[in-house]
Write a protein that holds these residues in place. Structure first.
Motif, PDB file in Angstrom:
ATOM      1  N   LEU A   1     -13.466 -11.162  -1.754  1.00 53.71           N
ATOM      2  CA  LEU A   1     -13.941 -12.418  -1.166  1.00 53.71           C
ATOM      3  C   LEU A   1     -15.211 -12.048  -0.406  1.00 53.71           C
ATOM      4  O   LEU A   1     -15.192 -11.195   0.488  1.00 53.71           O
ATOM      5  CB  LEU A   1     -12.877 -12.982  -0.222  1.00 53.71           C
ATOM      6  CG  LEU A   1     -13.174 -14.273   0.539  1.00 53.71           C
ATOM      7  CD1 LEU A   1     -13.649 -15.387  -0.369  1.00 53.71           C
ATOM      8  CD2 LEU A   1     -11.915 -14.763   1.254  1.00 53.71           C
TER       9      LEU A   1
ATOM     10  N   HIS B   1      -8.292 -19.309   5.871  1.00 54.74           N
ATOM     11  CA  HIS B   1      -9.369 -18.388   6.275  1.00 54.74           C
ATOM     12  C   HIS B   1      -9.327 -18.198   7.787  1.00 54.74           C
ATOM     13  O   HIS B   1      -9.051 -19.141   8.538  1.00 54.74           O
ATOM     14  CB  HIS B   1     -10.730 -18.945   5.843  1.00 54.74           C
ATOM     15  CG  HIS B   1     -11.815 -17.918   5.958  1.00 54.74           C
ATOM     16  ND1 HIS B   1     -12.417 -17.616   7.146  1.00 54.74           N
ATOM     17  CD2 HIS B   1     -12.360 -17.097   5.038  1.00 54.74           C
ATOM     18  CE1 HIS B   1     -13.305 -16.654   6.955  1.00 54.74           C
ATOM     19  NE2 HIS B   1     -13.291 -16.317   5.672  1.00 54.74           N
TER      20      HIS B   1
ATOM     21  N   ALA C   1     -13.491  -7.025  10.287  1.00 54.79           N
ATOM     22  CA  ALA C   1     -14.440  -6.630   9.237  1.00 54.79           C
ATOM     23  C   ALA C   1     -15.264  -7.822   8.745  1.00 54.79           C
ATOM     24  O   ALA C   1     -16.255  -7.651   8.045  1.00 54.79           O
ATOM     25  CB  ALA C   1     -13.682  -6.005   8.073  1.00 54.79           C
TER      26      ALA C   1
ATOM     27  N   GLY D   1     -18.541 -13.178   1.768  1.00 54.98           N
ATOM     28  CA  GLY D   1     -19.176 -14.196   2.601  1.00 54.98           C
ATOM     29  C   GLY D   1     -20.681 -14.006   2.600  1.00 54.98           C
ATOM     30  O   GLY D   1     -21.385 -14.403   1.664  1.00 54.98           O
ATOM     31  N   GLY D   2     -21.191 -13.362   3.645  1.00 49.24           N
ATOM     32  CA  GLY D   2     -22.635 -13.218   3.855  1.00 49.24           C
ATOM     33  C   GLY D   2     -23.408 -12.761   2.631  1.00 49.24           C
ATOM     34  O   GLY D   2     -24.459 -13.342   2.297  1.00 49.24           O
TER      35      GLY D   2
ATOM     36  N   ASN E   1     -17.686 -17.143  -0.727  1.00 48.50           N
ATOM     37  CA  ASN E   1     -17.420 -18.119   0.331  1.00 48.50           C
ATOM     38  C   ASN E   1     -18.719 -18.372   1.093  1.00 48.50           C
ATOM     39  O   ASN E   1     -19.129 -17.566   1.911  1.00 48.50           O
ATOM     40  CB  ASN E   1     -16.342 -17.557   1.276  1.00 48.50           C
ATOM     41  CG  ASN E   1     -16.063 -18.487   2.440  1.00 48.50           C
ATOM     42  OD1 ASN E   1     -16.419 -19.670   2.399  1.00 48.50           O
ATOM     43  ND2 ASN E   1     -15.436 -17.970   3.482  1.00 48.50           N
TER      44      ASN E   1
ATOM     45  N   GLY F   1     -11.519  -8.708   1.557  1.00 42.88           N
ATOM     46  CA  GLY F   1     -12.659  -9.429   2.133  1.00 42.88           C
ATOM     47  C   GLY F   1     -13.040  -8.840   3.469  1.00 42.88           C
ATOM     48  O   GLY F   1     -12.157  -8.460   4.268  1.00 42.88           O
ATOM     49  N   GLY F   2     -14.349  -8.754   3.742  1.00 43.37           N
ATOM     50  CA  GLY F   2     -14.834  -8.234   5.025  1.00 43.37           C
ATOM     51  C   GLY F   2     -16.031  -7.333   4.836  1.00 43.37           C
ATOM     52  O   GLY F   2     -15.891  -6.165   4.494  1.00 43.37           O
ATOM     53  N   SER F   3     -17.247  -7.945   4.999  1.00 44.66           N
ATOM     54  CA  SER F   3     -18.508  -7.179   4.941  1.00 44.66           C
ATOM     55  C   SER F   3     -18.691  -6.435   3.624  1.00 44.66           C
ATOM     56  O   SER F   3     -19.179  -5.296   3.604  1.00 44.66           O
ATOM     57  CB  SER F   3     -18.603  -6.214   6.130  1.00 44.66           C
ATOM     58  OG  SER F   3     -18.667  -6.949   7.337  1.00 44.66           O
TER      59      SER F   3
HETATM   60  C1  PEP Z   1     -15.415 -14.145   4.453  1.00 40.77           C
HETATM   61  O1  PEP Z   1     -16.093 -15.140   4.478  1.00 40.77           O
HETATM   62  O2  PEP Z   1     -14.211 -14.233   4.328  1.00 40.77           O
HETATM   63  C2  PEP Z   1     -16.056 -12.840   4.578  1.00 40.77           C
HETATM   64  C3  PEP Z   1     -15.364 -11.793   4.212  1.00 40.77           C
HETATM   65  O3  PEP Z   1     -17.319 -12.802   5.065  1.00 40.77           O
HETATM   66  P1  PEP Z   1     -18.290 -11.521   5.042  1.00 40.77           P
HETATM   67  O4  PEP Z   1     -18.339 -11.026   3.609  1.00 40.77           O
HETATM   68  O5  PEP Z   1     -19.602 -12.023   5.521  1.00 40.77           O
HETATM   69  O6  PEP Z   1     -17.702 -10.477   5.939  1.00 40.77           O
END
Ligand code: PEP
Length: 247
Positions: A224, A86, A166, A226-227, A8, A203-205
């Motif tokens: 999932l 989201h 997270a 993100g960063g 994402n 999902g989360g870090s």
């Molecule tokens: C996200 O975009 O749903 C996400 C989990 O971001 P991150 O991996 O940066 O925490």
């Protein structure tokens, strides 16, 4: 079992050339890349192994809905997956479970695979896992209220458990707790919506450092990201970790 990785990108990167470079580096089997709408075409054009995803969509085909994009438009642009619900959209755009429920139905009907996101805020998690389950359970009941008659499309539903605290904080959930949440989600969806073999992602870090511990749990079917999906070298390491589960 193979693990699914959904990248994402959110409102990143700034330029299309960067998006294409990042997509090339992330182009692997079992990966779904979700760029911002204006980069979908350019990214879709270069993907050979990864699938193309969108970060959101609206629930009708056309009409007076300024700024919105339909599931059919996404399909025509080569999109196969769409993220729905989201937490950033729930927070910044005030998306309600009612809106999310309509999006889930519209996306499945259009033949898109849906990545539905649920998860609790920190105030709830502080009360314990049972409270987190109640919170996510309520979201699921509302968000999936319209899917029971969509039996032929339902295999295209993926749920992501994303504890809000997270996301983007560098503080990933304890994988044992995420696995317990994934187990709860699978059980609930099986009994309430007759959803068998549901894939539940975390999902989360997620990073290359914690992904192996997360993937040790069979209940967690993927992540999932993100960063970490915006850093090509880092995301390649995450893909390498996932490829250990390739079938
Ligand atoms: C996200 O975009 O749903 C996400 C989990 O971001 P991150 O991996 O940066 O925490």
């Amino acid at each position: 079992m193979a693990k699914l990785l959904v990248a994402n990108w959110k409102l990143n990167p700034i330029r299309e050339t960067e998006a294409v470079r990042l997509a090339r580096a992330s182009d692997a089997k079992g990966v779904v890349i979700c760029p911002p709408f204006p980069f979908l075409k350019a990214v879709g054009k270069i993907l050979r192994r990864a699938k193309l995803g969108a970060q959101d969509m609206f629930w009708t085909e056309q009409g007076a809905y300024t700024g919105e994009v339909s599931p059919q438009m996404l399909k025509k642009a080569g999109v196969e997956y769409v993220i729905v619900g989201h937490s950033e959209r729930r927070r910044w755009l005030h998306e309600t479970d009612e809106m999310i429920g309509k999006k889930v139905v519209a996306a499945l009907k259009a033949g898109l695979s849906v990545v539905l996101c649920v998860g609790e805020p920190i105030s709830v998690r502080r009360k314990g896992l049972a409270a987190a389950k109640r919170f996510a359970g309520t979201q699921l009941r509302k968000d999936l209220g319209g899917v029971s008659h969509l039996t032929s499309h339902i295999s295209h539903l993926v749920i992501t458990y994303e504890p809000l605290w997270a996301i983007g904080t560098g503080r990933a959930d304890n994988p044992r707790d995420s696995a317990a949440m994934a187990h709860f989600i699978k059980k609930m969806c099986a009994s309430r919506f007759a959803l068998r073999d549901l894939q539940v992602l975390y999902g989360g870090s997620v990073t290359s450092k914690n992904i192996r511990r997360i993937f040790e749990y069979n209940e967690i079917a993927g992540a999932l990201v993100g960063g970490a999906s915006l850093n090509a070298a880092e995301f390649r390491k995450i893909i390498a970790a996932a490829s250990a589960y390739a079938v």
